[in-house]
Design a protein around this motif. Structure first.
Motif, short mmCIF file in Angstrom:
data_model
loop_
_atom_site.label_atom_id
_atom_site.label_comp_id
_atom_site.label_asym_id
_atom_site.label_seq_id
_atom_site.Cartn_x
_atom_site.Cartn_y
_atom_site.Cartn_z
N GLN A 130 0.85 -1.18 0.00
CA GLN A 130 0.00 0.00 0.00
C GLN A 130 0.89 1.24 0.00
O GLN A 130 1.84 1.32 0.78
CB GLN A 130 -0.90 0.01 1.23
CG GLN A 130 -1.88 -1.15 1.31
CD GLN A 130 -2.89 -1.10 0.18
OE1 GLN A 130 -3.49 -0.07 -0.08
NE2 GLN A 130 -3.07 -2.22 -0.50
N SER B 225 1.01 5.59 0.15
CA SER B 225 0.20 6.71 0.63
C SER B 225 -0.43 7.43 -0.56
O SER B 225 0.06 7.35 -1.69
CB SER B 225 1.06 7.68 1.44
OG SER B 225 1.84 8.49 0.58
N GLU B 226 -1.49 8.16 -0.30
CA GLU B 226 -2.20 8.86 -1.36
C GLU B 226 -1.35 9.94 -2.00
O GLU B 226 -1.62 10.37 -3.12
CB GLU B 226 -3.52 9.43 -0.84
CG GLU B 226 -4.54 8.35 -0.55
CD GLU B 226 -5.90 8.91 -0.19
OE1 GLU B 226 -6.17 10.09 -0.47
OE2 GLU B 226 -6.69 8.14 0.37
N GLN B 227 -0.32 10.41 -1.32
CA GLN B 227 0.57 11.44 -1.87
C GLN B 227 1.69 10.84 -2.72
O GLN B 227 2.42 11.57 -3.38
CB GLN B 227 1.20 12.27 -0.73
CG GLN B 227 0.22 13.09 0.06
CD GLN B 227 -0.58 12.27 1.05
OE1 GLN B 227 -0.10 11.27 1.58
NE2 GLN B 227 -1.82 12.68 1.30
N ASP B 228 1.85 9.56 -2.71
CA ASP B 228 2.93 8.86 -3.41
C ASP B 228 2.51 8.60 -4.86
O ASP B 228 1.44 8.06 -5.11
CB ASP B 228 3.20 7.54 -2.68
CG ASP B 228 4.44 6.82 -3.15
OD1 ASP B 228 4.72 6.81 -4.37
OD2 ASP B 228 5.12 6.22 -2.30
N HIS B 229 3.36 8.99 -5.81
CA HIS B 229 3.02 8.78 -7.22
C HIS B 229 2.77 7.31 -7.54
O HIS B 229 2.05 7.00 -8.49
CB HIS B 229 4.11 9.34 -8.14
CG HIS B 229 5.38 8.53 -8.18
ND1 HIS B 229 5.66 7.65 -9.20
CD2 HIS B 229 6.41 8.44 -7.32
CE1 HIS B 229 6.83 7.07 -8.97
NE2 HIS B 229 7.31 7.53 -7.83
N HIS C 155 0.95 5.42 -5.89
CA HIS C 155 -0.47 5.20 -5.58
C HIS C 155 -1.35 5.80 -6.68
O HIS C 155 -2.21 5.14 -7.22
CB HIS C 155 -0.81 5.83 -4.23
CG HIS C 155 -2.27 5.84 -3.94
ND1 HIS C 155 -2.94 4.71 -3.52
CD2 HIS C 155 -3.20 6.82 -4.02
CE1 HIS C 155 -4.22 5.01 -3.33
NE2 HIS C 155 -4.40 6.28 -3.65
N TYR C 156 -1.08 7.08 -7.03
CA TYR C 156 -2.02 7.76 -7.92
C TYR C 156 -1.63 7.76 -9.39
O TYR C 156 -2.41 8.17 -10.24
CB TYR C 156 -2.29 9.19 -7.44
CG TYR C 156 -1.09 10.12 -7.47
CD1 TYR C 156 -0.68 10.75 -8.63
CD2 TYR C 156 -0.40 10.39 -6.29
CE1 TYR C 156 0.40 11.61 -8.64
CE2 TYR C 156 0.68 11.25 -6.29
CZ TYR C 156 1.07 11.87 -7.48
OH TYR C 156 2.14 12.71 -7.47
N ASN C 157 -0.43 7.29 -9.74
CA ASN C 157 -0.05 7.24 -11.15
C ASN C 157 0.29 5.84 -11.63
O ASN C 157 0.93 5.66 -12.65
CB ASN C 157 1.12 8.19 -11.44
CG ASN C 157 1.27 8.45 -12.92
OD1 ASN C 157 0.35 8.91 -13.56
ND2 ASN C 157 2.43 8.13 -13.46
N ARG C 158 -0.14 4.86 -10.90
CA ARG C 158 0.20 3.47 -11.23
C ARG C 158 -0.11 3.14 -12.68
O ARG C 158 0.64 2.42 -13.33
CB ARG C 158 -0.58 2.55 -10.29
CG ARG C 158 -0.17 1.11 -10.39
CD ARG C 158 -0.86 0.29 -9.34
NE ARG C 158 -0.23 0.55 -8.05
CZ ARG C 158 -0.27 -0.28 -7.02
NH1 ARG C 158 -0.91 -1.41 -7.13
NH2 ARG C 158 0.31 0.03 -5.90
#
Length: 133
Positions: A23, A25-29, A31-34
């Motif tokens: 998992q 964090s929501e700030q980690d690329h 997480h959001y750019n997978r």
């Protein structure tokens, strides 16, 4: 003129420590750019789908020489290329900076290992990279 290498550890894949159930964090690329939703997909995990990347790293571990970890192998491999002048590896802890810098003191990888790594890339990795090669 040399080349600077960014993301040499494929967003952490080549640390050898990431798991399928990891998992971020929501700030980690990661997480959001997978899947390239925020910016170019090749910027996260060097374009590999996450699950495939974890699988490939587990396979790659079989090529590690004795007493060599994944990070050292990845950084030394890059440094063995004469075009490279700088490698920028992320680090969250002072010990990681020290370990990353120590890769430059390691002996060059053997030509046999370089060939095995080339073969691994061309036969097992390349076809899974998204966002262009």
């Amino acid at each position: 003129m040399g080349v600077i290498v960014r993301l040499p550890l494929a967003s952490g894949l080549l640390s050898g420590k990431l798991r399928l159930d990891q998992q971020f964090s929501e700030q980690d690329h990661r997480h959001y750019n997978r899947d390239g939703d925020a910016f170019h997909v090749g910027e996260t995990f060097n374009g590999l789908p996450y699950a495939k990347g974890v699988e490939l790293v587990e396979e790659l571990k079989n090529l590690l020489p004795a007493d060599t970890d994944m990070v050292s192998l990845a950084l030394r491999w890059i440094l063995d290329h004469p075009q490279i002048s700088t490698v920028i590896a992320g680090s969250g802890k002072p010990q990681q900076v020290i370990s990353n810098a120590a890769a430059s003191d390691l002996p060059a990888l053997s030509e046999e290992l370089h060939q095995q790594l080339r073969d691994f890339y061309y036969h097992k990795v390349r076809q899974h990279i998204r966002g262009g090669i």
